[in-house]
Enzyme design. Sequence first.
Site, PDB file in Angstrom:
ATOM      1  N   TYR A  26       0.959  -1.201  -0.260  1.00 32.37           N
ATOM      2  CA  TYR A  26       0.121   0.160   0.058  1.00 32.37           C
ATOM      3  C   TYR A  26       0.873   1.159  -0.037  1.00 32.37           C
ATOM      4  CZ  TYR A  26      -3.965  -3.154   0.880  1.00 32.37           C
ATOM      5  OH  TYR A  26      -4.924  -4.136   0.894  1.00 32.37           O
ATOM      6  N   ARG A  74       2.259  -1.766  11.072  1.00 28.72           N
ATOM      7  CA  ARG A  74       2.475  -3.041  10.349  1.00 28.72           C
ATOM      8  C   ARG A  74       3.499  -2.989   9.111  1.00 28.72           C
ATOM      9  NH1 ARG A  74      -2.295  -7.102   7.831  1.00 28.72           N
ATOM     10  NH2 ARG A  74      -1.269  -8.964   8.672  1.00 28.72           N
ATOM     11  N   ARG A 172      -7.466 -14.912   9.367  1.00 21.86           N
ATOM     12  CA  ARG A 172      -8.712 -15.962   8.733  1.00 21.86           C
ATOM     13  C   ARG A 172      -9.154 -16.860  10.007  1.00 21.86           C
ATOM     14  NH1 ARG A 172      -5.278 -18.152   4.096  1.00 21.86           N
ATOM     15  NH2 ARG A 172      -3.565 -17.604   5.498  1.00 21.86           N
ATOM     16  N   CYS A 195      -9.111 -22.872  10.517  1.00 16.72           N
ATOM     17  CA  CYS A 195      -8.786 -22.287   9.097  1.00 16.72           C
ATOM     18  C   CYS A 195      -7.774 -23.452   8.254  1.00 16.72           C
ATOM     19  CB  CYS A 195      -8.320 -21.083   9.031  1.00 16.72           C
ATOM     20  SG  CYS A 195      -7.543 -20.377   7.579  1.00 16.72           S
ATOM     21  N   CYS A 198      -7.636 -22.621   2.557  1.00 22.85           N
ATOM     22  CA  CYS A 198      -8.278 -23.161   1.301  1.00 22.85           C
ATOM     23  C   CYS A 198      -8.523 -21.701   0.272  1.00 22.85           C
ATOM     24  CB  CYS A 198      -9.552 -23.659   1.415  1.00 22.85           C
ATOM     25  SG  CYS A 198     -10.955 -22.729   2.037  1.00 22.85           S
ATOM     26  N   CYS A 202     -12.642 -16.366   1.510  1.00 21.88           N
ATOM     27  CA  CYS A 202     -11.941 -15.192   1.826  1.00 21.88           C
ATOM     28  C   CYS A 202     -11.429 -14.583   0.435  1.00 21.88           C
ATOM     29  CB  CYS A 202     -11.092 -15.169   2.984  1.00 21.88           C
ATOM     30  SG  CYS A 202      -9.797 -16.474   2.743  1.00 21.88           S
ATOM     31  N   ALA A 245     -21.215 -31.354   2.740  1.00 25.08           N
ATOM     32  CA  ALA A 245     -22.717 -30.954   2.787  1.00 25.08           C
ATOM     33  C   ALA A 245     -23.449 -31.875   3.670  1.00 25.08           C
ATOM     34  CB  ALA A 245     -23.189 -31.031   1.283  1.00 25.08           C
ATOM     35  N   GLU A 264     -24.163 -43.395   4.837  1.00 25.61           N
ATOM     36  CA  GLU A 264     -22.965 -42.991   3.830  1.00 25.61           C
ATOM     37  C   GLU A 264     -22.673 -44.434   3.476  1.00 25.61           C
ATOM     38  OE1 GLU A 264     -20.084 -42.769   1.506  1.00 25.61           O
ATOM     39  OE2 GLU A 264     -21.074 -40.646   2.348  1.00 25.61           O
ATOM     40  N   GLN A 272     -16.107 -36.644  -1.598  1.00 22.71           N
ATOM     41  CA  GLN A 272     -14.846 -36.087  -2.452  1.00 22.71           C
ATOM     42  C   GLN A 272     -13.850 -35.243  -1.490  1.00 22.71           C
ATOM     43  OE1 GLN A 272     -14.237 -36.670  -5.534  1.00 22.71           O
ATOM     44  NE2 GLN A 272     -16.370 -37.649  -6.079  1.00 22.71           N
TER      45      GLN A 272
END
Length: 493
Positions: A26, A74, A172, A195, A198, A202, A245, A264, A272
């Site tokens: 930045y 920072r 995260r 977290c 992945c 986000c 899911a 199952e 998966q």
Amino acid sequence: SQFGDTALRARQAGFDGVEVHGAHGYLIAQFMSSYANKRSDAYGGPLENRLRFPLEIIADIRKKCGPGFLIGFRISGDEKVPGGRAIEETKAVAIRLEEQGVDLLHVSAGTYESPWAIVPPMNIPPGWIVDYAAEVKQVVSLPVMTVGRINDPFLAESILRSGKADLIAMGRASLADPDLPSKCAEGRHEDIRRCIGCQQGCREILRRNEPIRCLVNPTCGYEYRREFKKAEVPRKITVVGGGPAGMEAARTAALAGHDVTLYEKADRLGGQFAAAAVPPAKGELSSYLAWAARQIEKLGVTVKLKTPYTKEICRRDAPSLVIVATGACCAKPPIPGIDGPNVVSAEEVLTGRVSVKRKVAIAGGGMIGCETATYLGSLSRQVTILEMLPTIAADEEFTRRFFLLKMIEDQRIRVLTGAKITGITDTGVRVEQNAQLLDIAADTVVLALGMEPDTALAKELEGMVPLKIVGDALQARNALEAIREGFLAGAQA
């Protein structure tokens, strides 16, 4: 002066301090770095000139907000770009920042030309830049904060005990589980939803200018909707499919107070997602599955493994609702030879259900095909990726794709793009590329040509019982959408 004005408004609003963002490329970071700063006036050139802008900002904040107002800063310990600032120069900067009156240093990494370092994906090990903070601590006396894939309280505590940092930042990790600190304080470590790096909810969604979400936390970004509430009348709910899911649907429905049974057909939960954890650098996916399995166990969900769900079971159990989360299956387009004995699916390979010989052709260069290729490459197989599009791994999140392509290059995996598969034989694959026919020798052909929803059960149960279809059984997508749909199904059961 606008930085100082902003800090003053924060103080007037009741805040104890501000953090000046001098990291990640930045404006303030650009002035400090010779990678970006090409000025030849008093604000460019040697380090003292490049520090003039941030030092003036700090002085202005202190003048307007007074001596008791906290000023944090920072900074990227290493910008991770050619010509960017590295840790030794960062230490010199830290000394000047302390002399100027900064109260706290927050050491991060990267710029927008090295975005994988700003928000590191699962390819990067947890706590990977802690040593930058430790280096800075050697040259300053003020508190130093570290950051960077610190998603576990035990890891955070070990960093503090080692003396490498005084404070731990978890970004995260707080999206994944806002209750992480209280769960840690109560000793409920197994309930912490970690977290997994992945990037789906986000980083990837943020790039589309949409509100941040989280794969493992389906309420992130939707808190204001208050979608979950306890059931007034408990019901008998059946969930079919133990992937992400289905597990989330079972967890949420049980949390709401329903009597839940999960069926199952495989011998373990995960679907998966379990296979997706197998390729190199993706092992953290399994931490979500372990958490979800533990939660549904604690909530009293009845889990029936190795049990395909049928109409007969449905009649016997007489559930009020069946949530169908049967997932997706490997797509098999009409290619001559696609049903041959040497043709297997990527899932079969990753779960170890089939053996793969020396020479392997991967049919499909999307994320699944490329990750399967790196897995087989790590096992010293000779791998060729065949992709009809002009590029590979186009469906992968961009920071993870960076590392995936590097693995493919490092493993010397052969890649053919613009290659249309016209046939599969017992000796390999025939492709058409640039109007030429090529024969690619292969002992095993691995299909990674996309996924198709498994709709068989939903069709079989239609009209028998109320149904909710979620995840890949509705449409083959990623786990972010599947888990969100599972949550809604359970919350609205």
